[in-house]
Design a protein around this motif. Structure first.
Motif, short mmCIF file in Angstrom:
data_model
loop_
_atom_site.label_atom_id
_atom_site.label_comp_id
_atom_site.label_asym_id
_atom_site.label_seq_id
_atom_site.Cartn_x
_atom_site.Cartn_y
_atom_site.Cartn_z
N VAL A 1 0.84 -1.20 0.00
CA VAL A 1 0.00 0.00 0.00
C VAL A 1 0.88 1.26 0.00
N THR A 2 1.95 1.23 0.78
CA THR A 2 2.87 2.36 0.82
C THR A 2 3.54 2.57 -0.54
N ILE A 3 3.98 1.48 -1.14
CA ILE A 3 4.63 1.57 -2.46
C ILE A 3 3.64 2.15 -3.48
N GLU A 4 2.40 1.70 -3.42
CA GLU A 4 1.37 2.21 -4.34
C GLU A 4 1.13 3.69 -4.12
N ALA A 5 1.09 4.11 -2.84
CA ALA A 5 0.85 5.53 -2.52
C ALA A 5 1.95 6.41 -3.11
N VAL A 6 3.19 5.97 -2.99
CA VAL A 6 4.31 6.74 -3.54
C VAL A 6 4.21 6.82 -5.06
N ALA A 7 3.80 5.72 -5.67
CA ALA A 7 3.65 5.72 -7.14
C ALA A 7 2.53 6.65 -7.58
N LEU A 8 1.45 6.71 -6.82
CA LEU A 8 0.33 7.57 -7.17
C LEU A 8 0.65 9.06 -6.96
N PHE A 9 1.27 9.38 -5.83
CA PHE A 9 1.47 10.77 -5.44
C PHE A 9 2.76 11.37 -5.98
#
Length: 570
Positions: free
Chosen positions: A38-46
């Motif tokens: 989830v953290t990795i996804e958040a960084v990719a999104l933001f």
């Protein structure tokens, strides 16, 4: 800059940093530390410039810190490492302590230091130090670190000119055995220090009358003494236990094996086991004092400190009685000064969760808060001031706005919304008070945003009237000077008359009872209706059920309405 806050929860420190960064024009989003993916996804999104971790209990994924600068806010001095930094500082009775902002690397708490700040320790609980001194130092240090990053300076050097000293050391997790109380040998200071080191989490594990419980909310029991370890008396929610040289009040307990494994009043947890103990009035010098009244120069000061700002039915009734008593005094101004850590956070959700009927308990609680708010609004004999030393949330914000003036300490954070608690509608006359002070458009914005706000924004929106003083002592000194100036002002009578005329006009346009009835009708549906959202959200909050996702109100990178904006900006 674009900054992603990665945190275990959206706690007081994370909220304060969110507010400070937004005020400085940064684009800020939040992701709760739920899972590495989830953290990795958040960084990719933001696509943040920097990831800031104000409050984490585990490591940031390597896939994140290797590709983006990650700044860890550690509540310890430079060189301090380990998960119990503040716990050990209290147990060791350190005179000064600090906060370090360091870069995440493979080894925990061992990365390059970007900034640090120190503060003077005071005799207080871990949670109180965290909310005040740690939060102030962390905010200062993080802003310093971000300025270094923006200026291209990099972390502080390890040697040579400007090198950072590292007086700290690795300390392991503080265990229960490291701070266990020996009631037959420990004096009052030792007992208070050990409980303070674990308050509010995880508490001190202890054995009382055959039950294993965790101790919280301890204070000196002035004038009491007895056989060390013996229970001596009760006072309000608290029970007094003897030390070798006196006694301490223990206000709250947690019974992990019981049906309600969260903090509750000690007298509630122990119940009939306390039959026969003498009861000491809470307003006496010897009692457990949650409400204190002081008077000076025509001003009455009403201090009230309820654990975590939770104001249950009984607390509201007692505070309303104290307020009515203050109005009978020959004063001109009444200042509702709250406590040093919180002003109010509204209803006591722990007590509601532990009630036989949470719906009935919720109904009694909201009516008791409304009674207090109405008494403040209808006051026609005094000018009233809500002086917020500490944070306020939900109904506590609007209870404060019931006063004629709201004054905030500069570092206070307000959370003026209810909806995160299962779309709770809210009461405390907010439908009257908020549009009256903020205007209809701003009122709608405040109630829909579900975001914390700092003192400057609160004043600009009309939720408060003035902000001043960074330290608690400075704030109270200015409050006293301002309140006493109000009381001695030659136009005091004219101000009071103008206030009463305005209230009469508002009452003629729409009676307070109408606002209250409309709000409570919606609250009744929250409590007793077919939608269980409030009850589920309250239970999850009180029982600390981990969130399965970050609310989109703070995880702006997950707001589909903003998706195009993030892509275009990158």
């Amino acid at each position: 800059m674009r900054i992603l806050l990665l945190a275990q929860s959206f706690n007081s420190l994370t909220q304060r940093i969110f507010v400070e960064l937004e005020a400085r024009g940064h684009e800020v989003s939040v992701e709760l530390d739920i899972h590495d993916s989830v953290t990795i996804e958040a960084v990719a999104l933001f696509k943040p410039d920097v990831v800031v971790a104000p409050f984490l209990k585990r490591a940031i994924p390597e896939a994140v810190w290797r590709n983006c600068l990650c700044l860890i806010v550690h509540p310890g001095i430079c060189g301090d490492r380990g998960p119990s930094a503040l716990d050990w500082a209290i147990l060791d009775q350190q005179k000064t302590w600090g906060v370090t902002v360091l870069e995440a690397i493979a080894e925990m708490d061992a990365g390059p230091v970007w900034a640090w700040a120190e503060f003077q320790m005071r005799p207080a609980t871990k949670s109180s130090l965290y909310r005040r001194e740690v939060t102030e130092a962390a905010t200062q240090a993080l802003l310093d670190a971000l300025r270094r990053y923006e200026g291209g300076l990099g972390p502080l050097p390890n040697d040579g000119p400007g090198a950072v000293a590292r007086p700290g050391a690795w300390r392991p997790l503080c265990r229960q055995s490291d701070r266990a109380i020996d009631w037959k040998r420990d004096d009052t200071r030792t007992v208070l220090t050990r409980i303070a080191s674990a308050d509010g989490s995880p508490g001190i594990r202890d054995h009382i009358l055959g039950r294993d419980v965790y101790l919280h909310d301890a204070h000196p029991a002035t004038g009491l003494a007895g056989v060390p370890g013996a229970l001596l008396a009760t006072s309000g929610p608290a029970v007094a236990r003897a030390t070798v040289d006196g006694a301490v009040w223990i206000g709250h307990l947690r019974d992990p094996a019981g049906p309600y494994p969260f903090k509750l009043p000690a007298t509630r947890v122990l119940g009939e086991m306390l039959v026969g103990l003498p009861e000491i009035a809470g307003d006496s010098d010897e009692g457990y004092r949650e409400i204190v009244y002081e008077e000076r120069a025509g001003v009455g000061y009403l201090f009230f400190s309820f654990l975590n700002g939770a104001m249950g039915t009984d607390a509201c009734i007692r505070l309303a009685a104290a307020y009515e008593a203050a109005l009978r005094r020959p004063t001109k101004v009444v200042v509702l000064a709250g406590g040093s850590d919180f002003w109010s956070n509204g209803m006591d959700l722990n007590a509601i969760e532990a009630a036989q009927s949470p719906a009935d308990c919720s109904w009694r609680n909201i009516n008791a808060i409304d009674d207090l708010a109405e008494a403040i609004i209808r006051t026609d004999s005094h000018l009233t001031v809500a002086a917020l030393q500490g944070n306020a949330g939900a109904g506590g914000v609007f209870l404060a706005r019931a006063a004629d003036a709201v004054w905030l300490r500069e570092s206070v954070v307000l959370s003026p919304h209810y909806k995160d608690m299962g779309n709770l509608y809210g009461s405390e006359f907010w439908t009257y008070l908020l549009p009256r002070h903020a205007g209809e458009e701003r009122a709608a914005k405040i109630m829909s945003a579900r975001l914390p706000m700092g003192a400057a924004e609160a004043v600009s929106l009309g939720l408060a009237d003035a902000r001043f003083g960074w330290g608690a002592a400075d704030f109270l000194a200015i409050v006293r000077a301002r309140a006493e100036a109000l009381a001695s002002a030659p136009d005091w009578m004219a101000r009071l008359a103008a206030k009463n005329r305005s209230r009469a006009a508002d009452e003629a346009a729409k009676p307070l009872q109408a606002y209250r009835s409309e709000e409570l009708q919606r609250m009744h549906a929250n409590f007793y209706g077919f939608d269980p959202s409030y009850h589920i959200a309250r239970s999850n909050f009180v029982r600390r059920v981990p969130k399965s996702r970050t609310p989109v109100t703070i995880a702006r990178h997950r707001d589909k309405r903003l998706a195009v904006r993030w892509r275009n900006a990158s």
